[in-house]
Design a protein around this motif. Structure first.
Motif, PDB file in Angstrom:
ATOM      1  N   UNK A   1      26.980  40.459  49.641  1.00 24.44           N
ATOM      2  CA  UNK A   1      28.359  39.989  49.651  1.00 24.44           C
ATOM      3  C   UNK A   1      28.815  39.709  48.221  1.00 24.44           C
ATOM      4  N   UNK A   2      30.120  39.794  48.030  1.00 25.59           N
ATOM      5  CA  UNK A   2      30.734  39.537  46.732  1.00 25.59           C
ATOM      6  C   UNK A   2      31.810  38.483  46.935  1.00 25.59           C
ATOM      7  N   UNK A   3      31.812  37.484  46.060  1.00 28.11           N
ATOM      8  CA  UNK A   3      32.889  36.491  46.032  1.00 28.11           C
ATOM      9  C   UNK A   3      33.458  36.511  44.621  1.00 28.11           C
ATOM     10  N   UNK A   4      34.733  36.882  44.498  1.00 30.40           N
ATOM     11  CA  UNK A   4      35.405  36.891  43.200  1.00 30.40           C
ATOM     12  C   UNK A   4      36.133  35.558  43.047  1.00 30.40           C
ATOM     13  N   UNK A   5      35.740  34.803  42.018  1.00 30.01           N
ATOM     14  CA  UNK A   5      36.326  33.487  41.757  1.00 30.01           C
ATOM     15  C   UNK A   5      37.555  33.609  40.854  1.00 30.01           C
ATOM     16  N   UNK A   6      37.472  34.468  39.833  1.00 33.20           N
ATOM     17  CA  UNK A   6      38.575  34.791  38.930  1.00 33.20           C
ATOM     18  C   UNK A   6      38.603  36.300  38.823  1.00 33.20           C
ATOM     19  N   UNK A   7      39.785  36.907  38.856  1.00 30.06           N
ATOM     20  CA  UNK A   7      39.903  38.375  38.858  1.00 30.06           C
ATOM     21  C   UNK A   7      38.909  39.012  37.879  1.00 30.06           C
ATOM     22  N   UNK A   8      38.147  39.972  38.380  1.00 29.59           N
ATOM     23  CA  UNK A   8      37.164  40.655  37.551  1.00 29.59           C
ATOM     24  C   UNK A   8      37.696  42.013  37.109  1.00 29.59           C
ATOM     25  N   UNK A   9      37.248  42.417  35.945  1.00 27.15           N
ATOM     26  CA  UNK A   9      37.555  43.735  35.394  1.00 27.15           C
ATOM     27  C   UNK A   9      36.233  44.314  34.934  1.00 27.15           C
TER      28      UNK A   9
END
Length: 118
Positions: free
Chosen positions: A104-112
């Motif tokens: 699973x992936x949890x993005x806390x702050x937009x990733x690039x």
């Protein structure tokens, strides 16, 4: 991109010509969306593929059908493999996800990420 060596200057902040890539295939919260810019896509089953990928905060299940190398240049996220391994992603981190990686992936702050699939 029509060049002998496809390239994007300033890839860590590039905003021109980003395409809406929609939501994730297996969303958990349904909020996270993707945009990106394709740098190269091969003619053999679309591989290799390289470009810029941006994902907004949210979470999803991830199953990788091929190797993926990501150089994260912005944001924060937590990748948790099904075997319990946790990878805390932050700017400057490079991760090589092997074919078959699941979790699973949890993005806390937009990733690039600057990525390449093979």
């Amino acid at each position: 991109m029509n060049a002998t060596a496809p390239h994007i200057a300033g890839a860590s902040t590039w905003v021109d010509d980003l395409k809406d890539w929609g939501g994730h295939l297996e969303p958990i919260d349904g909020k996270s969306m993707n945009t990106g810019r394709l740098l190269w896509k091969g003619e053999d089953n679309g591989l290799p593929e390289a470009g810029i990928w941006i994902s907004t905060p949210g979470s999803w299940r991830l199953v990788l059908p091929r190797d993926e190398l990501c150089h994260f240049v912005a944001g924060r996220a937590t990748y948790t493999a099904d075997d319990g391994e946790v990878i805390e992603v932050e700017p400057g981190m490079v991760v090589h996800f092997l074919e078959g990686w699941t979790g699973t992936v949890v993005v806390h702050e937009a990733i690039r990420a600057i990525y390449m699939l093979r």
